[in-house]
Write an enzyme that holds these catalytic residues in place. Structure first.
Site, PDB file in Angstrom:
ATOM      1  N   LYS A  37       0.810  -1.228   0.000  1.00  0.00           N
ATOM      2  CA  LYS A  37       0.000   0.000   0.000  1.00  0.00           C
ATOM      3  C   LYS A  37       0.843   1.278   0.000  1.00  0.00           C
ATOM      4  CE  LYS A  37      -4.210  -1.899   1.963  1.00  0.00           C
ATOM      5  NZ  LYS A  37      -5.296  -1.754   2.931  1.00  0.00           N
ATOM      6  N   ASP A  44     -10.307   2.649   1.850  1.00  0.00           N
ATOM      7  CA  ASP A  44     -10.459   1.883   3.099  1.00  0.00           C
ATOM      8  C   ASP A  44     -11.295   2.641   4.126  1.00  0.00           C
ATOM      9  OD1 ASP A  44      -9.102  -0.432   2.439  1.00  0.00           O
ATOM     10  OD2 ASP A  44      -7.155   0.346   3.093  1.00  0.00           O
TER      11      ASP A  44
END
Ligand code: ATR
Length: 279
Positions: free
Chosen positions: A65, A101
């Protein structure tokens, strides 16, 4: 045909291919979605190969990420703040990085019916997973958002990094031995991956509190097992967050926001506890 994929290491366990294939079917979108395993160090090249062969979008999971945020040509404000991206869109010959997210977590908490406004919240963990959800949590207007971490200095660094976002006056840092009590505790640590849970005191639960673990699996995570042993009835793992962040990514790629209801029902490895004891 437009190609989409999730990149991770390991990645074979990922539910993302099933989720996105289902979204595509339900929304009559013609695309393919696969899981691509890329070891640390091989991610950038794997992504370039993917783009060259029709890759139009990617999901990015552990441990890539931060690398995804770093290699992108353009980053959304959420990615710039969190330093982590979970969604990449191919545009104008380069990757555009997003982080869905936080929205995924907030959407899931809404589906569960757990309100955040005016509540005292603990976010446990101070890594990339925690960083990605801080701003969206603050935007929901909690009374307090305390980042609790094993290494307290990392929690303080995170507070400092987010000091200019809206609602930052509600943000504080602490250690796992906190004496505070909370209406909701969100586990964003990687402890479940090694079969552990953050060693928090039983005293941290306020009456009617909820327990949320951003991790998910076929059995309850150690954190949720512990919450149950503390008498916490409102518990959920991160499966719903996974589905909701996927829907946000799909919307960025295809311009259609899928309904998550069908996928939630069909693919959930563990159903969350019923909502009758929720705050
Ligand atoms: P991620 O990007 O998934 O958040 P990370 O940046 O490596 O991964 O962060 C992992 C987080 O889980 C950290 O907050 C870590 O605590 P430390 O900062 O003290 O290392 C936390 N963590 C991992 N294993 C843990 C455990 N067994 N108990 C408590 N916290 C744990």
């Amino acid at each position: 045909m437009d190609r989409y994929a999730v990149f991770g290491f390991p990645v074979s366990h990922s539910l993302s291919p099933k989720i996105h294939t289902q979204f595509a079917l339900e929304n009559k979108q013609v695309l393919t979605y696969e899981a691509i395993e890329a070891a640390p160090g091989a991610f950038e090249e794997a992504l370039a190969t993917f783009a060259a062969s029709g890759g139009r979008g990617a999901n990015v999971t552990v441990p890539h990420k931060a690398a995804a945020a770093a290699l992108a040509q353009r980053c959304s404000p959420a990615v710039s703040l969190a330093g982590a991206a979970n969604t990449l869109c191919w545009a104008d010959g380069g990757w555009e990085a997003h982080n869905t997210d936080g929205l995924g977590l907030i959407n899931d908490l809404k589906v569960l019916g757990w309100s955040l406004e005016g509540r005292r919240l603990a976010l446990v963990g101070a890594g990339g997973a925690a960083a990605g959800v801080i701003a969206p949590l603050l935007a929901e207007g909690p009374e307090q958002l305390v980042i609790l971490n094993r290494t307290e200095a990392r929690a303080e660094e995170l507070c400092d990094r987010f000091k200019n976002v809206s609602g930052a006056s509600k943000l504080a840092a602490g250690g796992l031995n906190t004496r505070l009590t909370f209406d909701g505790v969100i586990n964003a640590t990687a402890a479940s991956l090694s079969g552990e849970r953050p060693p928090l005191p039983r005293s941290l639960w306020a009456p009617e509190a909820f327990a949320y673990d951003m991790m998910y699996g076929a059995t309850a995570t150690p954190f949720l097992q512990w919450a149950e042993s503390c008498g916490i009835g409102a518990r959920a793992d991160g499966f719903g967050m996974l589905v909701e962040q996927a829907a946000e990514a799909f919307a960025l790629w295809r311009g259609v926001r899928p309904s998550t209801e069908g996928v939630r029902g069909r693919l959930n490895p563990v159903a969350p506890t019923p909502n009758d004891n929720t705050p």
